[in-house]
Design a protein around this motif. Structure first.
Motif, PDB file in Angstrom:
ATOM      1  N   TYR A 146      46.258  44.518  38.118  1.00  0.00           N
ATOM      2  CA  TYR A 146      47.516  45.100  39.075  1.00  0.00           C
ATOM      3  C   TYR A 146      47.676  44.242  40.494  1.00  0.00           C
ATOM      4  N   CYS A 147      48.904  44.265  40.513  1.00  0.00           N
ATOM      5  CA  CYS A 147      49.125  43.230  41.810  1.00  0.00           C
ATOM      6  C   CYS A 147      49.596  44.527  43.041  1.00  0.00           C
ATOM      7  N   ARG A 148      48.730  44.870  43.860  1.00  0.00           N
ATOM      8  CA  ARG A 148      49.008  46.080  44.650  1.00  0.00           C
ATOM      9  C   ARG A 148      48.641  46.142  45.878  1.00  0.00           C
ATOM     10  N   GLY A 149      48.325  44.703  46.428  1.00  0.00           N
ATOM     11  CA  GLY A 149      47.896  44.509  47.916  1.00  0.00           C
ATOM     12  C   GLY A 149      49.026  44.446  49.030  1.00  0.00           C
ATOM     13  N   GLU A 150      48.703  44.195  50.275  1.00  0.00           N
ATOM     14  CA  GLU A 150      49.711  44.152  51.338  1.00  0.00           C
ATOM     15  C   GLU A 150      50.510  43.055  51.247  1.00  0.00           C
ATOM     16  N   SER A 162      52.177  37.111  36.096  1.00  0.00           N
ATOM     17  CA  SER A 162      51.746  35.909  35.549  1.00  0.00           C
ATOM     18  C   SER A 162      50.392  35.497  35.919  1.00  0.00           C
ATOM     19  N   HIS A 163      50.502  35.294  37.295  1.00  0.00           N
ATOM     20  CA  HIS A 163      49.152  34.986  38.144  1.00  0.00           C
ATOM     21  C   HIS A 163      48.025  35.785  37.489  1.00  0.00           C
ATOM     22  N   ALA A 164      48.192  37.168  37.793  1.00  0.00           N
ATOM     23  CA  ALA A 164      47.310  38.045  37.447  1.00  0.00           C
ATOM     24  C   ALA A 164      46.884  38.016  36.004  1.00  0.00           C
ATOM     25  N   THR A 165      47.512  37.597  34.989  1.00  0.00           N
ATOM     26  CA  THR A 165      47.256  37.340  33.807  1.00  0.00           C
ATOM     27  C   THR A 165      46.348  36.530  33.503  1.00  0.00           C
ATOM     28  N   ARG A 166      46.630  35.348  34.088  1.00  0.00           N
ATOM     29  CA  ARG A 166      46.076  34.041  34.137  1.00  0.00           C
ATOM     30  C   ARG A 166      44.666  34.393  34.774  1.00  0.00           C
ATOM     31  N   ILE A 167      44.337  34.985  35.917  1.00  0.00           N
ATOM     32  CA  ILE A 167      43.362  35.107  36.499  1.00  0.00           C
ATOM     33  C   ILE A 167      42.243  35.921  35.245  1.00  0.00           C
ATOM     34  N   ALA A 168      42.854  36.764  34.803  1.00  0.00           N
ATOM     35  CA  ALA A 168      42.103  37.600  33.618  1.00  0.00           C
ATOM     36  C   ALA A 168      41.541  36.682  32.380  1.00  0.00           C
ATOM     37  N   TRP A 169      42.137  35.496  32.354  1.00  0.00           N
ATOM     38  CA  TRP A 169      41.810  34.528  31.285  1.00  0.00           C
ATOM     39  C   TRP A 169      41.058  33.635  31.786  1.00  0.00           C
ATOM     40  N   GLU A 170      41.149  32.999  33.022  1.00  0.00           N
ATOM     41  CA  GLU A 170      40.174  32.155  33.620  1.00  0.00           C
ATOM     42  C   GLU A 170      39.057  32.895  33.764  1.00  0.00           C
TER      43      GLU A 170
END
Length: 263
Positions: A146-150, A162-170
């Protein structure tokens, strides 16, 4: 892929086209929820051989294990947690282990990461360590990203997701759960960023069944591989019915079949 991991993923998918994952881990964060007050009764009310897996914390998981077996539903042991009583509810900490998941006969484990949160580095470090444990034991890993920061202005932003999804794969996830971006076109951008199955989160209870079913249909048309819906199932007046309707969409692949399933 390690044989044990491949076998467990196969048990979760159950020969279906896509994943139908049902998180019921909300009680740790929010406290008692009326719709999950009788967890055993809720699980027992679900249709058999439709739900791929239930996501639960270890105490509840152990309690409902016989009901999951009777319904042919896999267990995904959720390793992360925090409460809304905390000074920083977005900081997720590890509450269990891959080894304990094996003892519970789980077919996967899951971790929750809030990107942009103050404790993001710690959560990512925990993610990486759990990923290595999963490889060691042949255990599939579901990453809830999830993207939930300040710094996050819009948690449904396609670039952020898309970035979050890529992090999971990486970092070694086998399945990644993210928010739906709101359109087929934008969600295609998310799906093409990785080479692992992408499933969508359900979020709060929707205002109508059609809203839920349309979101499912659009995500599948964009290349998504399923859903991880909690409140839109267990808070529904007829969980059995909405489960069957969601499953119908997930297990029809052509555009015409999807349109017929929603109508």
């Amino acid at each position: 892929m390690i044989v044990g991991k491949k076998s467990r993923l196969s048990r979760i998918l159950k020969g279906q086209n896509n994943y139908f994952i049902l998180p019921i881990d909300h009680g740790l964060t929010l406290g008692p929820i009326s719709h999950l007050a009788n967890v055993k009764g809720f699980i027992n009310s679900l249709p058999p051989q439709i739900i791929s897996a239930v996501v639960a914390h270890k105490g509840v998981a152990e309690s409902i294990s016989p009901f999951l077996i009777s319904k042919d539903i896999s267990l995904i042991l959720h390793l992360s947690g925090s409460t809304n009583l905390s000074t920083d509810p977005s900081s997720k900490n590890l509450m269990s282990s891959v080894e304990y998941a094996i003892k519970l006969n789980a077919d996967a484990v899951s971790v929750h990461i809030n990107l942009g949160a103050k404790d993001e580095p710690k959560m990512l470090k925990d993610f990486g360590l759990i990923s290595e444990e999963c490889e060691r034991w042949g255990m599939p890993l579901l990453a809830m990203m999830y993207c939930r920061g300040e710094k996050i202005q819009n948690e449904y932003d396609v670039q952020a997701i898309s970035h979050a999804t890529r992090i999971a794969w990486e970092l070694g996830a086998d399945i990644v759960k993210v928010n739906y971006t709101g359109s087929i076109y934008s969600f295609k951008e998310v799906v093409k960023a990785v080479d692992i199955p992408v499933v969508i989160a359900g979020g709060p209870k929707a205002n109508s069944d059609n809203a839920v079913l349309s979101m499912v249909k659009e995500s599948i048309q964009a290349g998504g591989r399923g859903v991880a819906f909690g409140r839109n199932v267990f808070e529904h007046s007829e969980p059995n019915l909405i489960s069957r309707r969601i499953a119908t969409i997930l297990n029809h692949s052509s555009l015409l079949e999807l349109q017929e399933a929603v109508s």
